[in-house]
Motif scaffolding. Structure first.
Motif, short mmCIF file in Angstrom:
data_model
loop_
_atom_site.label_atom_id
_atom_site.label_comp_id
_atom_site.label_asym_id
_atom_site.label_seq_id
_atom_site.Cartn_x
_atom_site.Cartn_y
_atom_site.Cartn_z
N ASN A 141 3.21 1.00 5.91
CA ASN A 141 4.34 1.15 6.82
C ASN A 141 5.63 1.15 6.01
N THR A 142 6.29 2.29 5.92
CA THR A 142 7.50 2.39 5.10
C THR A 142 8.67 1.60 5.67
N ASP A 143 8.62 1.23 6.94
CA ASP A 143 9.70 0.43 7.55
C ASP A 143 9.48 -1.07 7.36
N GLN A 144 8.36 -1.45 6.78
CA GLN A 144 7.98 -2.86 6.70
C GLN A 144 9.03 -3.71 5.97
N SER A 158 12.18 -3.11 5.22
CA SER A 158 13.47 -3.13 5.90
C SER A 158 13.47 -4.15 7.03
N VAL A 209 18.15 -1.73 3.62
CA VAL A 209 17.72 -1.47 5.00
C VAL A 209 17.97 0.00 5.35
N GLN A 210 19.09 0.53 4.92
CA GLN A 210 19.41 1.93 5.21
C GLN A 210 18.59 2.91 4.38
N HIS A 211 18.22 2.49 3.17
CA HIS A 211 17.40 3.32 2.29
C HIS A 211 15.98 2.73 2.25
N LYS A 212 15.23 3.07 3.28
CA LYS A 212 13.92 2.43 3.51
C LYS A 212 12.92 2.69 2.39
N ALA A 226 13.64 0.20 -0.39
CA ALA A 226 13.15 -1.12 0.01
C ALA A 226 11.63 -1.16 -0.02
N PHE A 227 11.00 -0.08 0.42
CA PHE A 227 9.54 -0.02 0.42
C PHE A 227 8.99 -0.02 -1.00
N TYR A 259 8.63 -3.47 -1.99
CA TYR A 259 7.46 -4.03 -1.30
C TYR A 259 6.17 -3.65 -2.01
#
Length: 198
Positions: A87-90, A92, A119-122, A125-126, A129
């Motif tokens: 999940n690429t939004d995880q 963020s 957060v804006q550049h998911k 951030a991913f 992760y």
């Protein structure tokens, strides 16, 4: 060396310390947001020091090392099993939840701006992760060989400092486990002496 001190009450003190730490961790975790995981070094490291022989010290050292590796690898496996790693939004979402109070109360701080950037550049951030999950997963090598323990020690320390910087999670108590990786480089021969592995 602590191993050579053969006090009769050493094992009793060790298990009293372990029991006290478990009770303390349970109570403290129940009234605060601090996880019991942070106390694992306080629970396991006294076990190493309870040994009355060099062989026992060596055995306990490797048992604690394996338990620590399993804790880290289990965290990575849980991310794979739950699908969070896909999940690429995880990350963020985790950053927003982890730093919610800080983001509201320190709107102009550089760290707040950095978190908002992630957060804006998911994808960025991913990437953090994924690197964290790989750092946890790579420790599985330690279950099969001790040859790379120095590298695993560096990976663990990098994970620890990155986790503190990015997530503000204080797991420096776990630095006690680095001794297990450092001393695992030595092997116990038949003469009960330590020698370096080739």
């Amino acid at each position: 060396m602590a191993v050579l001190l053969n006090f009769k009450i050493k094992k009793g003190i060790t298990f009293i310390t372990i029991g006290f730490t478990i009770v303390y961790a349970i109570f403290f975790s129940s009234v605060s947001y601090i996880s019991m995981q942070g106390y694992m070094s306080w629970i396991l490291i006294p076990l190493i020091l309870s040994s009355t022989t060099i062989q026992g010290f060596y055995y306990y050292l490797h048992v604690v090392r394996i338990i620590f590796i399993l804790m880290f690898v289990a965290a990575a496996v849980q991310k794979l099993y739950s699908g969070a790693i896909f999940n690429t939004d995880q990350m963020s979402g985790i950053l927003l939840k982890q730093h919610a109070v800080y983001l509201v109360s320190n709107a102009e701080d550089w760290f707040t701006k950095f978190i908002y950037f992630l957060v804006q550049h998911k994808i960025t951030a991913f990437a953090f992760y994924i690197m964290g999950t790989l750092a946890e997963l790579i420790l599985v090598i330690g279950l099969f060989t001790r040859r790379y323990d120095r590298i695993l020690l560096v990976v663990f320390c990098a994970f620890l400092f990155a986790d503190y910087f990015l997530m503000q999670i204080y797991y420096f108590i776990w630095l006690a486990f680095t001794g297990c990786f450092y001393f695992s480089y030595f092997s116990l021969d038949d003469k009960m002496e330590y020698k370096k592995l080739l």
